[in-house]
Design a protein around this motif. Structure first.
Motif, PDB file in Angstrom:
ATOM      1  N   VAL A  45     -17.170   2.412  -1.273  1.00  0.00           N
ATOM      2  CA  VAL A  45     -16.449   1.188  -1.652  1.00  0.00           C
ATOM      3  C   VAL A  45     -15.131   1.546  -2.328  1.00  0.00           C
ATOM      4  CG1 VAL A  45     -16.504  -0.802  -3.219  1.00  0.00           C
ATOM      5  CG2 VAL A  45     -18.497  -0.277  -1.808  1.00  0.00           C
ATOM      6  N   THR A  46     -15.174   2.519  -3.226  1.00  0.00           N
ATOM      7  CA  THR A  46     -13.968   2.939  -3.947  1.00  0.00           C
ATOM      8  C   THR A  46     -12.933   3.504  -2.984  1.00  0.00           C
ATOM      9  OG1 THR A  46     -15.281   3.403  -5.921  1.00  0.00           O
ATOM     10  CG2 THR A  46     -13.102   4.427  -5.797  1.00  0.00           C
ATOM     11  N   VAL A  47     -13.374   4.322  -2.043  1.00  0.00           N
ATOM     12  CA  VAL A  47     -12.448   4.899  -1.054  1.00  0.00           C
ATOM     13  C   VAL A  47     -11.822   3.790  -0.226  1.00  0.00           C
ATOM     14  CG1 VAL A  47     -12.344   6.291   1.070  1.00  0.00           C
ATOM     15  CG2 VAL A  47     -13.538   7.175  -0.942  1.00  0.00           C
ATOM     16  N   HIS A  48     -12.628   2.811   0.185  1.00  0.00           N
ATOM     17  CA  HIS A  48     -12.106   1.684   0.962  1.00  0.00           C
ATOM     18  C   HIS A  48     -11.071   0.908   0.144  1.00  0.00           C
ATOM     19  CE1 HIS A  48     -11.908  -1.675   3.715  1.00  0.00           C
ATOM     20  NE2 HIS A  48     -12.159  -2.479   2.710  1.00  0.00           N
ATOM     21  N   GLN A  52      -7.108   0.478   0.960  1.00  0.00           N
ATOM     22  CA  GLN A  52      -6.523  -0.854   1.066  1.00  0.00           C
ATOM     23  C   GLN A  52      -5.350  -0.987   0.093  1.00  0.00           C
ATOM     24  OE1 GLN A  52      -7.336  -3.230   3.367  1.00  0.00           O
ATOM     25  NE2 GLN A  52      -5.482  -4.201   2.599  1.00  0.00           N
ATOM     26  N   ALA A  53      -5.501  -0.460  -1.098  1.00  0.00           N
ATOM     27  CA  ALA A  53      -4.423  -0.502  -2.088  1.00  0.00           C
ATOM     28  C   ALA A  53      -3.206   0.282  -1.594  1.00  0.00           C
ATOM     29  CB  ALA A  53      -4.904   0.048  -3.432  1.00  0.00           C
ATOM     30  N   GLN A  54      -3.445   1.422  -0.959  1.00  0.00           N
ATOM     31  CA  GLN A  54      -2.332   2.200  -0.395  1.00  0.00           C
ATOM     32  C   GLN A  54      -1.588   1.381   0.651  1.00  0.00           C
ATOM     33  OE1 GLN A  54      -4.333   5.833   0.940  1.00  0.00           O
ATOM     34  NE2 GLN A  54      -3.081   7.000  -0.495  1.00  0.00           N
ATOM     35  N   SER A  61       6.240  -2.275  -0.668  1.00  0.00           N
ATOM     36  CA  SER A  61       7.460  -1.466  -0.727  1.00  0.00           C
ATOM     37  C   SER A  61       8.414  -1.874   0.393  1.00  0.00           C
ATOM     38  CB  SER A  61       7.142   0.019  -0.622  1.00  0.00           C
ATOM     39  OG  SER A  61       6.397   0.441  -1.740  1.00  0.00           O
ATOM     40  N   GLY A  62       7.858  -2.090   1.571  1.00  0.00           N
ATOM     41  CA  GLY A  62       8.680  -2.541   2.699  1.00  0.00           C
ATOM     42  C   GLY A  62       9.255  -3.923   2.438  1.00  0.00           C
ATOM     43  N   ASP A  63       8.434  -4.827   1.896  1.00  0.00           N
ATOM     44  CA  ASP A  63       8.915  -6.174   1.563  1.00  0.00           C
ATOM     45  C   ASP A  63      10.033  -6.095   0.528  1.00  0.00           C
ATOM     46  OD1 ASP A  63       7.004  -7.206   3.271  1.00  0.00           O
ATOM     47  OD2 ASP A  63       5.656  -7.894   1.658  1.00  0.00           O
ATOM     48  N   ARG A  64       9.841  -5.265  -0.492  1.00  0.00           N
ATOM     49  CA  ARG A  64      10.840  -5.109  -1.556  1.00  0.00           C
ATOM     50  C   ARG A  64      12.164  -4.640  -0.966  1.00  0.00           C
ATOM     51  NH1 ARG A  64      12.568  -0.764  -4.512  1.00  0.00           N
ATOM     52  NH2 ARG A  64      13.426  -1.247  -6.555  1.00  0.00           N
ATOM     53  N   LYS A  65      12.087  -3.681  -0.054  1.00  0.00           N
ATOM     54  CA  LYS A  65      13.308  -3.157   0.561  1.00  0.00           C
ATOM     55  C   LYS A  65      14.023  -4.256   1.354  1.00  0.00           C
ATOM     56  CE  LYS A  65      14.917   0.570   3.554  1.00  0.00           C
ATOM     57  NZ  LYS A  65      14.530   1.710   4.377  1.00  0.00           N
TER      58      LYS A  65
END
Length: 94
Positions: A45-48, A52-54, A61-65
């Motif tokens: 669960v933690t890895v998932h 997902q957070a990554q 980051s793309g939206d911010r740019k």
């Protein structure tokens, strides 16, 4: 523990005390397997969640740019509009 198990294997009669110990060890082994399985599930669960957070961070980051680029264009256009209006005011004042 290993020595105790080997000693028990050699006995033809196993005393009640030793049977109780064997049952206790079996119960402990079952509990340990359950704990290991739960830890593995929690790890998955933690890895998932981490993956997902990554993905979310990359998307943000793309939206911010993109937002920054759009804002820079708006600022450039506004500066141009201000300059044109300033020139018109300067021309009308003369």
């Amino acid at each position: 523990m290993k020595e105790r198990i080997e000693r028990l294997k050699k006995l033809t009669y196993i005393p009640q005390k030793e049977i109780a110990w064997l049952i206790e060890q079996a119960e402990l082994a079952v509990k340990q397997r359950e704990i290991i399985a739960e830890n593995k599930r929690q790890e998955e669960v933690t890895v998932h969640q981490f993956r997902q957070a990554q993905k979310d961070i990359q998307q943000l980051s793309g939206d911010r740019k993109r937002y920054k680029q759009a804002l820079e264009k708006i600022i450039t256009n506004l500066n141009f509009a201000i300059q044109v209006a300033q020139n018109e005011l300067d021309g009308a004042a003369e």
